[in-house]
Write a protein that holds these residues in place. Structure first.
Motif, PDB file in Angstrom:
ATOM      1  N   MET A 181       0.822  -1.187   0.000  1.00  0.00           N
ATOM      2  CA  MET A 181       0.000   0.000   0.000  1.00  0.00           C
ATOM      3  C   MET A 181       0.869   1.253   0.000  1.00  0.00           C
ATOM      4  N   ASN A 182       0.306   2.299  -0.504  1.00  0.00           N
ATOM      5  CA  ASN A 182       0.923   3.608  -0.541  1.00  0.00           C
ATOM      6  C   ASN A 182       1.059   4.140   0.889  1.00  0.00           C
ATOM      7  N   GLN A 183       2.021   5.001   1.139  1.00  0.00           N
ATOM      8  CA  GLN A 183       2.222   5.586   2.469  1.00  0.00           C
ATOM      9  C   GLN A 183       1.201   6.670   2.801  1.00  0.00           C
ATOM     10  N   ASP A 184       0.531   7.235   1.799  1.00  0.00           N
ATOM     11  CA  ASP A 184      -0.442   8.306   2.000  1.00  0.00           C
ATOM     12  C   ASP A 184      -1.803   7.694   2.315  1.00  0.00           C
ATOM     13  N   PRO A 185      -2.300   7.847   3.567  1.00  0.00           N
ATOM     14  CA  PRO A 185      -3.582   7.224   3.908  1.00  0.00           C
ATOM     15  C   PRO A 185      -4.763   7.802   3.130  1.00  0.00           C
ATOM     16  N   LYS A 186      -4.622   9.010   2.595  1.00  0.00           N
ATOM     17  CA  LYS A 186      -5.705   9.572   1.786  1.00  0.00           C
ATOM     18  C   LYS A 186      -5.837   8.803   0.471  1.00  0.00           C
ATOM     19  N   PHE A 187      -4.705   8.330  -0.051  1.00  0.00           N
ATOM     20  CA  PHE A 187      -4.694   7.558  -1.300  1.00  0.00           C
ATOM     21  C   PHE A 187      -3.883   6.278  -1.091  1.00  0.00           C
ATOM     22  N   PRO A 188      -4.465   5.307  -0.373  1.00  0.00           N
ATOM     23  CA  PRO A 188      -3.692   4.120   0.007  1.00  0.00           C
ATOM     24  C   PRO A 188      -3.184   3.275  -1.156  1.00  0.00           C
ATOM     25  N   ILE A 189      -3.804   3.393  -2.329  1.00  0.00           N
ATOM     26  CA  ILE A 189      -3.297   2.648  -3.492  1.00  0.00           C
ATOM     27  C   ILE A 189      -2.762   3.603  -4.553  1.00  0.00           C
ATOM     28  N   GLY A 190      -2.570   4.858  -4.178  1.00  0.00           N
ATOM     29  CA  GLY A 190      -2.128   5.888  -5.114  1.00  0.00           C
ATOM     30  C   GLY A 190      -3.319   6.545  -5.790  1.00  0.00           C
ATOM     31  N   LYS A 191      -3.059   7.628  -6.486  1.00  0.00           N
ATOM     32  CA  LYS A 191      -4.114   8.348  -7.200  1.00  0.00           C
ATOM     33  C   LYS A 191      -4.439   7.637  -8.507  1.00  0.00           C
ATOM     34  N   PHE A 192      -5.654   7.826  -8.970  1.00  0.00           N
ATOM     35  CA  PHE A 192      -6.062   7.253 -10.247  1.00  0.00           C
ATOM     36  C   PHE A 192      -5.306   7.943 -11.373  1.00  0.00           C
ATOM     37  N   GLU A 193      -4.692   7.126 -12.221  1.00  0.00           N
ATOM     38  CA  GLU A 193      -3.962   7.644 -13.371  1.00  0.00           C
ATOM     39  C   GLU A 193      -4.514   6.970 -14.619  1.00  0.00           C
ATOM     40  N   PRO A 194      -5.392   7.682 -15.349  1.00  0.00           N
ATOM     41  CA  PRO A 194      -6.002   7.069 -16.533  1.00  0.00           C
ATOM     42  C   PRO A 194      -4.993   6.846 -17.658  1.00  0.00           C
ATOM     43  N   GLU A 195      -5.261   5.818 -18.427  1.00  0.00           N
ATOM     44  CA  GLU A 195      -4.451   5.531 -19.608  1.00  0.00           C
ATOM     45  C   GLU A 195      -5.241   5.953 -20.840  1.00  0.00           C
ATOM     46  N   GLU A 196      -4.557   6.083 -21.939  1.00  0.00           N
ATOM     47  CA  GLU A 196      -5.222   6.476 -23.190  1.00  0.00           C
ATOM     48  C   GLU A 196      -6.167   5.382 -23.680  1.00  0.00           C
ATOM     49  N   ASN A 197      -5.711   4.128 -23.595  1.00  0.00           N
ATOM     50  CA  ASN A 197      -6.507   2.968 -24.011  1.00  0.00           C
ATOM     51  C   ASN A 197      -6.288   1.837 -23.016  1.00  0.00           C
ATOM     52  N   TYR A 198      -7.242   0.917 -22.997  1.00  0.00           N
ATOM     53  CA  TYR A 198      -7.160  -0.236 -22.111  1.00  0.00           C
ATOM     54  C   TYR A 198      -7.324  -1.507 -22.933  1.00  0.00           C
ATOM     55  N   THR A 199      -6.603  -2.559 -22.538  1.00  0.00           N
ATOM     56  CA  THR A 199      -6.731  -3.839 -23.220  1.00  0.00           C
ATOM     57  C   THR A 199      -7.954  -4.571 -22.682  1.00  0.00           C
ATOM     58  N   LEU A 200      -8.404  -5.578 -23.424  1.00  0.00           N
ATOM     59  CA  LEU A 200      -9.520  -6.396 -22.948  1.00  0.00           C
ATOM     60  C   LEU A 200      -9.155  -7.127 -21.659  1.00  0.00           C
ATOM     61  N   VAL A 201      -7.904  -7.531 -21.543  1.00  0.00           N
ATOM     62  CA  VAL A 201      -7.450  -8.204 -20.321  1.00  0.00           C
ATOM     63  C   VAL A 201      -7.564  -7.255 -19.130  1.00  0.00           C
ATOM     64  N   ARG A 259     -10.971  -0.397  -5.053  1.00  0.00           N
ATOM     65  CA  ARG A 259      -9.737  -0.752  -4.356  1.00  0.00           C
ATOM     66  C   ARG A 259      -9.275   0.376  -3.427  1.00  0.00           C
ATOM     67  N   HIS A 260      -9.510   1.632  -3.831  1.00  0.00           N
ATOM     68  CA  HIS A 260      -9.160   2.814  -3.047  1.00  0.00           C
ATOM     69  C   HIS A 260      -9.901   2.814  -1.704  1.00  0.00           C
ATOM     70  N   HIS A 261     -11.217   2.642  -1.751  1.00  0.00           N
ATOM     71  CA  HIS A 261     -11.986   2.671  -0.508  1.00  0.00           C
ATOM     72  C   HIS A 261     -11.833   1.384   0.299  1.00  0.00           C
ATOM     73  N   LEU A 262     -11.590   0.277  -0.353  1.00  0.00           N
ATOM     74  CA  LEU A 262     -11.255  -0.938   0.383  1.00  0.00           C
ATOM     75  C   LEU A 262      -9.941  -0.712   1.142  1.00  0.00           C
ATOM     76  N   GLY A 263      -9.011  -0.029   0.497  1.00  0.00           N
ATOM     77  CA  GLY A 263      -7.756   0.340   1.164  1.00  0.00           C
ATOM     78  C   GLY A 263      -7.996   1.195   2.391  1.00  0.00           C
ATOM     79  N   HIS A 264      -8.954   2.129   2.301  1.00  0.00           N
ATOM     80  CA  HIS A 264      -9.301   2.945   3.477  1.00  0.00           C
ATOM     81  C   HIS A 264      -9.796   2.066   4.618  1.00  0.00           C
TER      82      HIS A 264
END
Length: 175
Positions: A1-21, A160-165
């Motif tokens: 887990m991330n050290q920042d309790p506000k963002f325990p899994i890190g901030k959301f970083e969107p990608e341009e495209n996503y694979t089906l997997v 996953r973010h709120h589960l981390g909380h």
């Protein structure tokens, strides 16, 4: 887990495209969320529901109610994007929602919402076609169109973010 309790899994970083997997994994994250929340609530017990995950943060109770509200809003955004051409969605002030009286109620009602909603949402997500994933809604606060595939990634992260909380909460002391 991330050290920042506000963002325990890190901030959301969107990608341009996503694979089906990737998308299949994101959908599995969304599918698993209600059961994972129930497991954390079992660990936390009643005392843990009133414990914030960090100083100045929401209590476990508020996190659960927020997830029901947020995921319901997202589900509606999916339905709008699938049935209209780039609908403009209505943002909401989640911190003000968390101050409303219903956030003090027992979490069972929000757990039921999450279980039923996620069942319907996952059925919808698992049956999207590739063209559906590119459909968008307009977010007036962000001043941009948001694709459904990006929203699937965002809500996988949100689960996953709120589960981390919830996992940060240690019974008997605040973090």
């Amino acid at each position: 887990m991330n050290q920042d309790p506000k963002f325990p899994i890190g901030k959301f970083e969107p990608e341009e495209n996503y694979t089906l997997v990737q998308l299949k994994q994101f959908i599995q994250d969304i599918k698993a969320f209600p059961a994972q929340v129930k497991s954390e609530l079992f660990r936390l017990g009643e005392e843990g529901l009133e414990t914030p995950y960090r100083d100045g943060g929401w209590t476990a109770r508020q996190v659960i109610h927020h997830c029901a509200d947020s995921h319901f809003n997202s589900f509606m955004r999916f339905k709008l994007a699938l049935t209209e051409d780039t609908p403009t969605i209505k943002p909401y002030h989640e911190n003000l929602w968390a101050e409303q009286i219903d956030y003090s109620l027992p979490v069972e009602s929000s757990l039921m919402i999450l279980e039923g909603l996620h069942q319907r949402w996952v059925a919808l997500l698992e049956n999207l076609e590739s063209g559906d994933l590119k459909r968008t809604f307009y977010h007036p606060e962000m001043k941009s169109e948001i694709s459904l595939e990006r929203t699937i990634a965002l809500y996988s992260w949100h689960c996953r973010h709120h589960l981390g909380h919830l996992k940060l909460i240690q019974i008997g002391k605040n973090i």
